[in-house]
Scaffold this motif. Structure first.
Motif, PDB file in Angstrom:
ATOM      1  N   UNK A 148      46.854  58.515  24.181  1.00 34.20           N
ATOM      2  CA  UNK A 148      45.947  58.733  25.310  1.00 34.20           C
ATOM      3  C   UNK A 148      46.705  58.401  26.589  1.00 34.20           C
ATOM      4  N   UNK A 149      46.380  59.101  27.650  1.00 31.89           N
ATOM      5  CA  UNK A 149      47.027  58.862  28.933  1.00 31.89           C
ATOM      6  C   UNK A 149      46.115  58.001  29.787  1.00 31.89           C
ATOM      7  N   UNK A 150      46.619  56.851  30.201  1.00 31.54           N
ATOM      8  CA  UNK A 150      45.828  55.918  30.998  1.00 31.54           C
ATOM      9  C   UNK A 150      45.824  56.389  32.450  1.00 31.54           C
ATOM     10  N   UNK A 151      44.664  56.766  33.006  1.00 28.99           N
ATOM     11  CA  UNK A 151      44.611  57.348  34.354  1.00 28.99           C
ATOM     12  C   UNK A 151      44.952  56.365  35.473  1.00 28.99           C
ATOM     13  N   UNK A 152      44.793  55.065  35.187  1.00 29.12           N
ATOM     14  CA  UNK A 152      45.091  54.059  36.215  1.00 29.12           C
ATOM     15  C   UNK A 152      46.545  53.590  36.112  1.00 29.12           C
ATOM     16  N   UNK A 182      48.894  55.192  34.589  1.00 30.56           N
ATOM     17  CA  UNK A 182      49.783  56.362  34.582  1.00 30.56           C
ATOM     18  C   UNK A 182      50.845  56.236  33.485  1.00 30.56           C
ATOM     19  N   UNK A 183      50.378  55.931  32.297  1.00 36.48           N
ATOM     20  CA  UNK A 183      51.290  55.810  31.167  1.00 36.48           C
ATOM     21  C   UNK A 183      50.551  56.175  29.887  1.00 36.48           C
ATOM     22  N   UNK A 184      51.325  56.467  28.863  1.00 33.49           N
ATOM     23  CA  UNK A 184      50.746  56.830  27.566  1.00 33.49           C
ATOM     24  C   UNK A 184      50.558  55.584  26.724  1.00 33.49           C
ATOM     25  N   UNK A 185      49.420  55.518  26.033  1.00 35.10           N
ATOM     26  CA  UNK A 185      49.107  54.386  25.172  1.00 35.10           C
ATOM     27  C   UNK A 185      48.678  54.895  23.810  1.00 35.10           C
ATOM     28  N   UNK A 186      48.739  54.050  22.831  1.00 36.66           N
ATOM     29  CA  UNK A 186      48.240  54.355  21.487  1.00 36.66           C
ATOM     30  C   UNK A 186      47.589  53.107  20.937  1.00 36.66           C
TER      31      UNK A 186
END
Length: 397
Positions: free
Chosen positions: A229-233, A235-239
């Motif tokens: 998922x891309x964190x909108x705040x 600005x990075x990808x997380x799992x």
């Protein structure tokens, strides 16, 4: 569509850089890997807690890449964590190593496999596709329903409909099988994957008999499983490769299914952790525990619903909770996808959904039986690499 985002440094590709391929070693930690490659340990310690925990979910079968110059100096390493995200260790212009999580870009195709039986299904599928994964999945789908030692005749058809991701013209990650059929004793036996990810027969009866229960009583889910998922705040990808259950410290943790404890100890990211290997080959993980139940040790058998430990806050945890994981081989899957469910069939809207899936698969089966397609070689793709927002296509390695 899946993503395999292979980020390589343009100067290296243009001026003699070499890409080396290697597999992640079974049981090796991220810190041990850094030490072995003589890379600074701050590459790990500069990561935030969630990304540090992600390093503990690197599959031991992961196909990794390392970019080196003509002096064998490492400029970049790519380590897949799942089929959507990978860890990128890279050398910055200031000659410092950094790590970040980036997406994986791949091509995805749905294929129909037709194989006339020559020996046994596993060997025939493996010989035709070169995929142990496909062969194993097929056998597991029909386990308990079909005896492949009796009734098979040479030339009888095997059909599988599946989606496979490809990278550089080769299969990447586990295939997702949507349906399969085999003819035995003159009868065509069919299996379908429903929208819940489980396999059913043509009447909606569930094939999977080894089912799991939730690891806590009256659980409260605080975070669900997600590969990417891309964190909108930020600005990075997380799992998040598991399910988190919020609970008070000391709340009993229960074994999700019968099995044998394969690990009971401490992990840097997951804290006090128990892993249980189950009879169907899956492995469950229970992390951040306050303490284990007295007597719990590696190698012991446990029953479904048996208390194994207590909710805690050990390891890289922001508060008391149970992180519950499920693994097929070394690959994380959604634990809620294998939880216990009624097996007498579907009704209402769910039944209509299943019938639509079943009928679609049956049409594909009939078409394959008529056309008897010969399997084509794997597609020959050329991968696109992204460097500083620019795209280019290098020559195949």
């Amino acid at each position: 569509m899946g993503r395999f985002f292979a980020l390589l440094l343009l100067p290296l590709l243009l001026f003699g850089g070499t890409v080396k391929h290697f597999k992640w070693k079974d049981g090796e930690s991220f810190l041990t890997f850094l030490e072995r490659k003589k890379l600074p340990l701050r590459v790990y310690y500069n990561l935030d807690k969630e990304d540090q925990k992600l390093t503990e979910d690197i599959p031991y079968s992961a196909n990794c890449q390392m970019v080196v110059d003509n002096k064998n100096f490492i400029h970049q390493i790519l380590i897949p964590v799942n089929d959507e995200l990978q860890l990128q260790i890279y050398l910055t212009p200031k000659r410092r190593y950094e790590t970040k999580v980036i997406p994986i870009v791949s091509e995805e195709y749905t294929e129909t496999l037709y194989v006339p039986i020559q020996t046994i299904p596993y060997d025939d599928i493996l010989k035709t596709t070169g995929s142990k994964n496909l062969a194993s999945i097929f056998v597991k789908m029909f386990k308990g329903k079909v005896d492949f030692r009796k009734g098979l005749k040479k030339g009888d058809p095997i059909i599988m409909v599946y989606t496979q991701k490809y990278r550089l013209g080769k299969p990447f990650s586990m295939p997702e099988v949507h349906g399969a059929m085999v003819e035995i004793n003159g009868k065509r036996v069919r299996v379908y994957r429903h929208s819940d990810g489980r396999f059913y027969d043509e009447k909606g009866g569930q094939y999977e008999k080894f089912l799991f229960k939730l690891p806590m009583r009256n659980p409260r889910i605080t975070s669900r499983f997600t590969k990417s998922r891309y964190h909108p705040v930020l600005h990075r990808y997380r799992a998040h490769l598991g399910v988190d259950f919020g609970a008070r410290p000391g709340t009993p943790i229960l074994s999700t299914g019968e099995g044998r404890v394969s690990f009971a100890g401490y992990s840097t990211g997951y804290g006090k952790t128990i892993k249980i290997r189950h009879d169907n080959g899956l492995v469950s993980l229970y992390a951040h525990q306050k303490a284990f139940r007295k007597g719990i040790h590696s190698g012991m058998k446990v029953k479904q619903g048996e208390m194994i430990g207590y909710v805690g806050n050990t390891g890289l945890s922001s508060g008391p909770h149970l992180h519950f994981g499920m693994y097929r081989g070394s690959t994380a899957i959604d634990p809620l996808g294998v939880m216990k469910k009624k097996t007498e069939g579907f009704s209402g809207k769910e039944r209509r959904t299943f019938i639509a899936i079943r009928d679609k698969m049956d049409r594909k089966f009939r078409k394959a039986l008529q056309e008897k397609p010969i399997r084509k070689p794997y597609f020959d793709f050329h991968e696109t690499y992204y460097v500083d927002s620019q795209t280019f296509k290098p020559k195949p390695f």
